[in-house]
Motif scaffolding. Structure first.
Motif, PDB file in Angstrom:
ATOM      1  N   GLU A   8       8.899  -1.425  -5.218  1.00  0.00           N
ATOM      2  CA  GLU A   8       9.631  -0.407  -5.909  1.00  0.00           C
ATOM      3  C   GLU A   8       9.410  -0.243  -7.265  1.00  0.00           C
ATOM      4  N   GLN A   9       9.343  -1.357  -7.865  1.00  0.00           N
ATOM      5  CA  GLN A   9       9.001  -1.451  -9.520  1.00  0.00           C
ATOM      6  C   GLN A   9       7.768  -0.859  -9.755  1.00  0.00           C
ATOM      7  N   LEU A  10       6.682  -1.185  -8.845  1.00  0.00           N
ATOM      8  CA  LEU A  10       5.413  -0.354  -9.161  1.00  0.00           C
ATOM      9  C   LEU A  10       5.445   1.136  -9.038  1.00  0.00           C
ATOM     10  N   GLU A  11       6.042   1.509  -7.939  1.00  0.00           N
ATOM     11  CA  GLU A  11       6.025   3.075  -7.608  1.00  0.00           C
ATOM     12  C   GLU A  11       6.821   3.742  -8.676  1.00  0.00           C
ATOM     13  N   LYS A  12       7.841   3.115  -9.427  1.00  0.00           N
ATOM     14  CA  LYS A  12       8.516   3.649 -10.746  1.00  0.00           C
ATOM     15  C   LYS A  12       7.453   3.746 -11.683  1.00  0.00           C
ATOM     16  N   LEU A  13       6.955   2.731 -11.972  1.00  0.00           N
ATOM     17  CA  LEU A  13       5.876   2.614 -12.947  1.00  0.00           C
ATOM     18  C   LEU A  13       4.894   3.934 -12.704  1.00  0.00           C
ATOM     19  N   LEU A  14       4.433   3.865 -11.394  1.00  0.00           N
ATOM     20  CA  LEU A  14       3.421   5.021 -11.199  1.00  0.00           C
ATOM     21  C   LEU A  14       4.066   6.504 -11.273  1.00  0.00           C
ATOM     22  N   GLY A  15       5.239   6.635 -11.100  1.00  0.00           N
ATOM     23  CA  GLY A  15       6.182   7.848 -11.302  1.00  0.00           C
ATOM     24  C   GLY A  15       6.087   8.075 -12.732  1.00  0.00           C
ATOM     25  N   GLU A  16       6.537   7.058 -13.585  1.00  0.00           N
ATOM     26  CA  GLU A  16       6.538   7.510 -15.006  1.00  0.00           C
ATOM     27  C   GLU A  16       5.184   7.833 -15.609  1.00  0.00           C
ATOM     28  N   PHE A  17       4.297   7.151 -15.030  1.00  0.00           N
ATOM     29  CA  PHE A  17       2.558   7.229 -15.312  1.00  0.00           C
ATOM     30  C   PHE A  17       2.373   9.080 -15.038  1.00  0.00           C
ATOM     31  N   ASP A  18       2.795   9.404 -14.026  1.00  0.00           N
ATOM     32  CA  ASP A  18       2.352  10.654 -13.453  1.00  0.00           C
ATOM     33  C   ASP A  18       3.051  11.570 -14.396  1.00  0.00           C
ATOM     34  N   GLN A  19       4.496  11.472 -14.827  1.00  0.00           N
ATOM     35  CA  GLN A  19       5.135  12.134 -15.582  1.00  0.00           C
ATOM     36  C   GLN A  19       4.398  12.171 -17.128  1.00  0.00           C
ATOM     37  N   SER A  20       3.692  11.423 -17.401  1.00  0.00           N
ATOM     38  CA  SER A  20       2.776  11.541 -18.633  1.00  0.00           C
ATOM     39  C   SER A  20       1.496  12.170 -18.542  1.00  0.00           C
ATOM     40  N   LEU A  21       0.800  11.881 -17.583  1.00  0.00           N
ATOM     41  CA  LEU A  21      -0.651  11.999 -17.369  1.00  0.00           C
ATOM     42  C   LEU A  21      -1.186  12.961 -16.203  1.00  0.00           C
ATOM     43  N   SER A  22      -0.402  13.125 -15.486  1.00  0.00           N
ATOM     44  CA  SER A  22      -0.810  14.223 -14.224  1.00  0.00           C
ATOM     45  C   SER A  22      -0.872  15.505 -14.293  1.00  0.00           C
ATOM     46  N   THR A  23      -2.048  16.059 -14.294  1.00  0.00           N
ATOM     47  CA  THR A  23      -2.207  17.524 -14.453  1.00  0.00           C
ATOM     48  C   THR A  23      -1.736  18.291 -12.902  1.00  0.00           C
ATOM     49  N   TYR A  24      -1.273  17.537 -12.108  1.00  0.00           N
ATOM     50  CA  TYR A  24      -0.724  18.118 -10.925  1.00  0.00           C
ATOM     51  C   TYR A  24       0.668  18.298 -10.893  1.00  0.00           C
TER      52      TYR A  24
ATOM     53  N   SER B 112       0.615  -1.314  -0.236  1.00  0.00           N
ATOM     54  CA  SER B 112       0.106  -0.041   0.123  1.00  0.00           C
ATOM     55  C   SER B 112       0.836   1.401  -0.104  1.00  0.00           C
ATOM     56  N   GLY B 113       0.332   2.255  -0.388  1.00  0.00           N
ATOM     57  CA  GLY B 113       1.070   3.582  -0.381  1.00  0.00           C
ATOM     58  C   GLY B 113       0.128   4.554  -1.060  1.00  0.00           C
ATOM     59  N   TYR B 114       0.859   5.996  -1.153  1.00  0.00           N
ATOM     60  CA  TYR B 114       0.089   6.984  -1.866  1.00  0.00           C
ATOM     61  C   TYR B 114       0.677   7.265  -3.312  1.00  0.00           C
ATOM     62  N   THR B 115      -0.472   7.695  -3.964  1.00  0.00           N
ATOM     63  CA  THR B 115      -0.306   7.963  -5.437  1.00  0.00           C
ATOM     64  C   THR B 115      -1.325   8.987  -6.081  1.00  0.00           C
ATOM     65  N   GLN B 116      -1.064   9.888  -6.707  1.00  0.00           N
ATOM     66  CA  GLN B 116      -2.060  10.562  -7.609  1.00  0.00           C
ATOM     67  C   GLN B 116      -3.163  11.221  -6.338  1.00  0.00           C
TER      68      GLN B 116
END
Ligand code: AMP
Ligand code: MG
Length: 339
Positions: A54-70, A32-36
Motif C-alpha cells: 500500500e505504501q509503495l503504491e501510494k509513492l508510485l501514485g505521487e510519483f505519477d502525479q509529478s512525472l507521468s506524461t500519460y 507485484s502489480g502494475y504501474t506506468q
C-alpha cells in the motif's frame, strides 16, 4: 576428512534453508502489480514481515502525479499543456536536473525536449502525425534542452510549445524512489524491478549477489526473461536496458524505432540492438541506456571507454550483419556465463 566435508555441506544447506524462510533478518516477501503501463516486482527481506504494498503504491501514485506524461493532471503534463506557473516538486526537480546532466554528458543524444518529435512519430502521448521532412524540420525548433531551464522551480522555455518527455528516465527514477523507501526502512536485502529496470541491495535469499538476466533483443519479444543473453551479478547497483525490439512499428518494410536522434528528428537506424547499463542509480542507468541507443555501437563504445563510472553490455549487428556483443571491463567482472 570425509566427515569435515559432510559438515561443511550441511552448513551450506542450513544457510540456504534459513535464507529461504525466516533467518535472523526476517522473512522474504514478494510484491507485484502494475504501474506506468508496465509491471513491477519487488522482493525483500523484512524482520517484521511487513507488507509494504500500500505504501509503495501510494509513492508510485505521487510519483505519477509529478512525472507521468500519460496523466493529464501531472506536473509535467500541465507544463506541456503550456499552463503558466506550474510548480515543480522534488521528484520533478531531481529528474529534470539529472536529465540536464545526461544531456550535457552525451552531447545532446539524450534530450527530454524531444517530446514533440516523439509525438509526431506516434510514440508519445498524442496521435501520430503524417510525417515529412518539413514537419520534422519545423518541430526541431522546439527541441534542445539548452533552451529550457528550471527557475524558482518553474519551467522557463525559450519557445512556447516546447514539451518534455520523461519516459526514458522516469521509470528508472521510480525504481530509485522505491529502493530509497527500503533504505529508509533499514531493509538491507531487496530487489526492485519496474518494466525490466532493476535496482538491488544486499543479497538474495540464498545469501548471494542478485543475478539479473539480460534479454536477447528479439523483435517483438515482450516478456522479459524468456530468452536470455547473459546474466550479471550485482549488489547495491542498478541495471537498465533500452532496445528497439519491444517498441517499434514497420511500414513499407522500414522499421521505425521509438528512439529518436534529437539532432535529426528521425528514429535511429543502426545496428545497435540493445544497450544495458549498470550504474549506482537506476535513473542514470535508464537515461544512459537510451542515450547509447541514440549514439549507436561505435559512439557508445568510445563514450564508455572514456567514462568508466558506467558499465554496459551492448548487443549489435556489425557491418556484415553478424550478431555481436561488446561490454566494458567492469561488466566482464560481474558477467556470468551460465544462464
Ligand atoms: P527507453 O525505453 O528508456 O529507451 O525510453 C524510450 C522513450 O524515450 C521513447 O519512447 C520516447 O518517449 C523517449 N525518447 C526517444 N528518444 C529520446 C531521446 N533521444 N532522449 C530522451 N528521450 C527519448
Ligand atoms: Mg531509458
Amino acid at each position: 576428512m570425509h566427515r569435515v566435508t559432510l559438515w561443511a555441506g550441511a552448513l551450506v544447506l542450513a544457510l540456504l534453508v534459513s535464507g529461504c524462510t525466516t533467518g535472523n533478518r526476517g522473512a522474504w516477501l514478494k510484491i507485484s502489480g502494475y504501474t506506468q503501463g508496465t509491471t513491477y516486482n519487488i522482493t525483500y527481506q523484512d524482520p517484521d514481515s511487513t507488507d509494504y504494498q500500500e505504501q509503495l503504491e501510494k509513492l508510485l501514485g505521487e510519483f505519477d502525479q509529478s512525472l507521468s506524461t500519460y496523466l493529464p493532471s501531472s506536473i509535467v503534463s500541465r507544463m506541456n499543456q503550456g499552463i503558466p506557473d506550474v510548480v515543480a516538486d522534488e521528484y520533478f526537480r531531481i529528474c529534470f536536473l539529472a536529465a540536464e546532466e545526461v544531456y550535457a554528458a552525451t552531447g545532446g543524444a539524450f534530450d527530454i525536449t524531444v517530446a514533440p518529435v516523439v509525438n509526431a512519430w506516434g510514440f508519445g502521448f498524442t496521435e501520430r502525425s503524417r510525417v515529412d521532412s518539413a514537419l520534422i524540420d519545423s518541430l526541431l525548433q522546439f527541441v534542445g534542452m539548452n533552451k529550457v531551464s528550471l527557475r524558482e522551480n518553474k519551467l522557463v522555455r525559450e519557445r512556447e510549445g516546447m514539451m518534455l518527455d520523461m519516459n526514458a528516465i522516469a521509470q528508472g527514477y521510480a525504481v530509485d524512489v522505491l529502493a530509497e523507501f527500503f533504505d529508509a526502512e533499514n531493509i538491507e536485502n531487496y530487489l526492485v524491478e519496474i518494466g525490466g529496470e532493476v535496482r538491488c541491495s544486499g543479497k538474495n535469499r540464498f545469501g548471494l549477489d542478485w543475478r539479473i538476466g539480460i534479454d536477447k533483443p528479439i523483435d517483438g519479444l515482450q516478456l522479459p526473461g524468456v530468452q536470455m543473453q547473459a546474466i550479471v551479478q550485482i549488489s547495491g547497483r542498478s541495471l537498465a536496458t533500452s532496445g528497439n525490439y519491444r517498441r517499434f512499428y514497420e511500414e513499407d518494410g522500414i522499421k521505425y524505432s521509438h528512439t529518436i536522434d534529437p539532432s535529426t528528428g528521425y528514429p535511429v537506424q543502426h545496428g545497435l540492438l540493445s544497450a544495458t547499463v549498470v550504474a549506482s542509480d537506476c535513473m542514470r542507468a535508464d537515461a544512459y541506456a537510451t542515450a547509447f541507443m541514440v549514439m549507436g555501437y561505435e559512439k557508445a563504445r568510445r563514450f564508455l571507454e572514456k567514462h568508466t563510472y558506467l558499465d554496459a553490455y551492448l548487443i549489435f549487428n556489425d557491418e556484415m550483419g553478424e550478431y555481436r556483443v561488446w561490454y566494458t571491463a567492469g561488466m566482464e567482472k560481474i558477467l556470468s556465463e551460465e544462464l
